[in-house]
Design a protein around this motif. Structure first.
Motif, PDB file in Angstrom:
ATOM      1  N   ASN A  72       0.828  -1.219   0.000  1.00 36.47           N
ATOM      2  CA  ASN A  72       0.000   0.000   0.000  1.00 36.47           C
ATOM      3  C   ASN A  72       0.861   1.268   0.000  1.00 36.47           C
ATOM      4  O   ASN A  72       0.586   2.241   0.694  1.00 36.47           O
ATOM      5  CB  ASN A  72      -0.949   0.000   1.198  1.00 36.47           C
ATOM      6  CG  ASN A  72      -1.909  -1.158   1.169  1.00 36.47           C
ATOM      7  OD1 ASN A  72      -2.266  -1.680   0.115  1.00 36.47           O
ATOM      8  ND2 ASN A  72      -2.348  -1.586   2.345  1.00 36.47           N
ATOM      9  N   GLY A  73       1.936   1.207  -0.776  1.00 34.87           N
ATOM     10  CA  GLY A  73       2.798   2.374  -0.933  1.00 34.87           C
ATOM     11  C   GLY A  73       3.853   2.546   0.136  1.00 34.87           C
ATOM     12  O   GLY A  73       4.644   3.496   0.064  1.00 34.87           O
ATOM     13  N   VAL A  74       3.907   1.660   1.109  1.00 35.35           N
ATOM     14  CA  VAL A  74       4.884   1.770   2.197  1.00 35.35           C
ATOM     15  C   VAL A  74       5.874   0.618   2.084  1.00 35.35           C
ATOM     16  O   VAL A  74       5.469  -0.548   1.974  1.00 35.35           O
ATOM     17  CB  VAL A  74       4.196   1.737   3.575  1.00 35.35           C
ATOM     18  CG1 VAL A  74       5.220   1.818   4.694  1.00 35.35           C
ATOM     19  CG2 VAL A  74       3.182   2.874   3.681  1.00 35.35           C
ATOM     20  N   ARG A  75       7.166   0.956   2.127  1.00 31.50           N
ATOM     21  CA  ARG A  75       8.200  -0.066   2.014  1.00 31.50           C
ATOM     22  C   ARG A  75       8.424  -0.750   3.360  1.00 31.50           C
ATOM     23  O   ARG A  75       8.554  -0.098   4.394  1.00 31.50           O
ATOM     24  CB  ARG A  75       9.506   0.579   1.545  1.00 31.50           C
ATOM     25  CG  ARG A  75      10.609  -0.415   1.185  1.00 31.50           C
ATOM     26  CD  ARG A  75      10.323  -1.084  -0.121  1.00 31.50           C
ATOM     27  NE  ARG A  75      11.463  -1.840  -0.629  1.00 31.50           N
ATOM     28  CZ  ARG A  75      11.425  -2.582  -1.715  1.00 31.50           C
ATOM     29  NH1 ARG A  75      10.303  -2.664  -2.408  1.00 31.50           N
ATOM     30  NH2 ARG A  75      12.481  -3.244  -2.129  1.00 31.50           N
ATOM     31  N   GLU A 131      10.195 -10.580  -2.994  1.00 30.90           N
ATOM     32  CA  GLU A 131      11.223  -9.546  -2.906  1.00 30.90           C
ATOM     33  C   GLU A 131      10.987  -8.481  -3.986  1.00 30.90           C
ATOM     34  O   GLU A 131      10.911  -8.775  -5.183  1.00 30.90           O
ATOM     35  CB  GLU A 131      12.609 -10.164  -3.078  1.00 30.90           C
ATOM     36  CG  GLU A 131      13.748  -9.168  -3.087  1.00 30.90           C
ATOM     37  CD  GLU A 131      13.913  -8.455  -1.744  1.00 30.90           C
ATOM     38  OE1 GLU A 131      14.301  -7.265  -1.742  1.00 30.90           O
ATOM     39  OE2 GLU A 131      13.651  -9.090  -0.692  1.00 30.90           O
ATOM     40  N   GLY A 132      10.841  -7.223  -3.544  1.00 27.98           N
ATOM     41  CA  GLY A 132      10.656  -6.104  -4.467  1.00 27.98           C
ATOM     42  C   GLY A 132       9.253  -5.957  -5.025  1.00 27.98           C
ATOM     43  O   GLY A 132       9.016  -5.072  -5.854  1.00 27.98           O
ATOM     44  N   ALA A 133       8.307  -6.773  -4.568  1.00 29.59           N
ATOM     45  CA  ALA A 133       6.952  -6.737  -5.126  1.00 29.59           C
ATOM     46  C   ALA A 133       6.146  -5.564  -4.580  1.00 29.59           C
ATOM     47  O   ALA A 133       6.441  -5.015  -3.516  1.00 29.59           O
ATOM     48  CB  ALA A 133       6.228  -8.045  -4.828  1.00 29.59           C
ATOM     49  N   GLU A 134       5.114  -5.195  -5.335  1.00 31.25           N
ATOM     50  CA  GLU A 134       4.153  -4.165  -4.918  1.00 31.25           C
ATOM     51  C   GLU A 134       2.851  -4.873  -4.551  1.00 31.25           C
ATOM     52  O   GLU A 134       2.228  -5.516  -5.405  1.00 31.25           O
ATOM     53  CB  GLU A 134       3.902  -3.172  -6.051  1.00 31.25           C
ATOM     54  CG  GLU A 134       5.119  -2.374  -6.484  1.00 31.25           C
ATOM     55  CD  GLU A 134       5.258  -1.071  -5.712  1.00 31.25           C
ATOM     56  OE1 GLU A 134       4.301  -0.728  -4.982  1.00 31.25           O
ATOM     57  OE2 GLU A 134       6.298  -0.411  -5.850  1.00 31.25           O
ATOM     58  N   VAL A 135       2.446  -4.753  -3.303  1.00 27.34           N
ATOM     59  CA  VAL A 135       1.245  -5.429  -2.811  1.00 27.34           C
ATOM     60  C   VAL A 135       0.187  -4.382  -2.468  1.00 27.34           C
ATOM     61  O   VAL A 135       0.489  -3.369  -1.817  1.00 27.34           O
ATOM     62  CB  VAL A 135       1.557  -6.287  -1.567  1.00 27.34           C
ATOM     63  CG1 VAL A 135       0.292  -6.966  -1.045  1.00 27.34           C
ATOM     64  CG2 VAL A 135       2.623  -7.329  -1.898  1.00 27.34           C
ATOM     65  N   GLU A 139      -7.119  -2.157   2.257  1.00 28.43           N
ATOM     66  CA  GLU A 139      -6.842  -0.898   2.978  1.00 28.43           C
ATOM     67  C   GLU A 139      -6.174   0.140   2.081  1.00 28.43           C
ATOM     68  O   GLU A 139      -6.224   1.345   2.372  1.00 28.43           O
ATOM     69  CB  GLU A 139      -5.928  -1.156   4.189  1.00 28.43           C
ATOM     70  CG  GLU A 139      -6.570  -1.962   5.309  1.00 28.43           C
ATOM     71  CD  GLU A 139      -6.272  -3.437   5.213  1.00 28.43           C
ATOM     72  OE1 GLU A 139      -6.339  -4.135   6.240  1.00 28.43           O
ATOM     73  OE2 GLU A 139      -5.967  -3.911   4.078  1.00 28.43           O
ATOM     74  N   GLY A 140      -5.539  -0.325   1.003  1.00 29.34           N
ATOM     75  CA  GLY A 140      -4.807   0.601   0.144  1.00 29.34           C
ATOM     76  C   GLY A 140      -5.590   1.098  -1.060  1.00 29.34           C
ATOM     77  O   GLY A 140      -5.035   1.812  -1.908  1.00 29.34           O
TER      78      GLY A 140
END
Length: 216
Positions: A72-75, A131-135, A139-140
Motif C-alpha cells: 500500500n505504498g509503504v516499504r 522480494e521487491g513486489a508491490e502489494v 486498505e490501500g
C-alpha cells in the motif's frame, strides 16, 4: 525271619499357615503393573516429547530470510520464517487485517490481494518469494478519505451481509475491472467465481462491479 526294618511311612508336611504378609494373586498383578509403569516413566521406553517443546524446537530450527516489499505504498523490510504466507505477514506482522483467513487453502478468495497488479490468494503465496513486489490490500484502495469507486458501489448496491468475504470480493472486483472482464453479467460472474459469498450476495456484487465499471 527277615531282619529288615520296614521304612516308616512319610507323612507329607502340612502347608504353612497363610501369612497375612503373603501377597495375593490380585495384589501381585497390581504390583507388577505399577512397577511396569514406573519403568516406562523412568525412561526405559521413550515417550513422545510434549507438543510445546516439539514446536519450540521446530521454530528454532526453521530457516528464515529477509525480504523487502512495498505494501500500500509503504516499504517494509522484515525477517520471516521461509514458510510464512503473505496473508500471515500482512495480518500478523504488518497489522493489515482486511484480507481474511477463511479456508486457508485458496478456495474461498477471502484473502485476495493484488501483487504487482494481479490478484492472488495470499494464503497460498509465500512472502519470501515477493522480494521487491508491490502489494495492494483492501486498505490501500481508498485515496485519503475518498473510497475507491468499487467500495462506494458495494455500499450503494448493498452488496454484502456479514462482510467477511467483502474485502476479497472488492479487491478481486477491482482486478476484474482492470482486466476488462466486465462486458456482461455472465462475464463478471465467470471472472469473480473464485470468490465465495456464504450469504449469497452474488447478484448485488455483480451490480456493484457493473456500477464501478461504468455500465450502470
Amino acid at each position: 525271619m527277615s531282619t529288615e526294618r520296614p521304612e516308616p511311612a512319610l507323612t507329607p508336611p502340612a502347608d504353612p499357615p497363610a501369612s497375612s504378609s503373603a501377597p495375593s494373586r490380585r495384589a501381585f498383578i497390581a504390583t507388577s503393573t505399577a512397577i511396569g509403569g514406573t519403568v516406562v516413566a523412568g525412561g526405559l521406553v521413550a515417550g513422545p516429547p510434549p507438543l510445546g517443546a516439539e514446536a519450540a524446537v521446530a521454530a528454532e530450527a526453521a530457516p528464515g530470510s529477509r525480504v523487502s516489499l512495498t505494501v500500500n505504498g509503504v516499504r517494509h523490510t522484515v525477517t520471516i520464517d521461509n514458510r510464512t504466507s503473505l496473508l500471515d505477514l500482512l495480518r500478523e506482522r504488518l497489522g493489515l487485517t482486511g484480507a481474511k483467513k477463511g479456508c486457508n487453502a485458496g478456495a474461498c478468495g477471502a484473502c485476495t490481494v493484488l501483487v504487482d497488479g494481479r490478484r492472488v490468494n495470499s494464503c497460498l503465496t509465500l512472502a519470501v518469494r515477493l522480494e521487491g513486489a508491490e502489494v495492494t490490500t483492501v486498505e490501500g484502495l481508498e485515496k485519503g478519505d475518498r473510497l475507491h469507486p468499487l467500495q462506494q458501489a458495494f455500499i450503494d448496491q448493498d452488496a454484502f451481509q456479514c462482510g467477511f468475504c467483502t474485502p476479497g470480493q472488492i479487491v478481486s472486483g477491482v482486478a476484474c475491472i482492470q482486466e476488462g472482464h466486465t462486458g456482461s453479467p455472465e462475464e463478471i460472474r465467470e471472472w469473480m467465481s473464485g470468490n465465495l459469498c456464504r450469504c449469497g450476495c452474488y447478484v448485488k456484487i455483480e451490480r456493484a462491479i457493473e456500477q464501478a465499471a461504468g455500465r450502470k
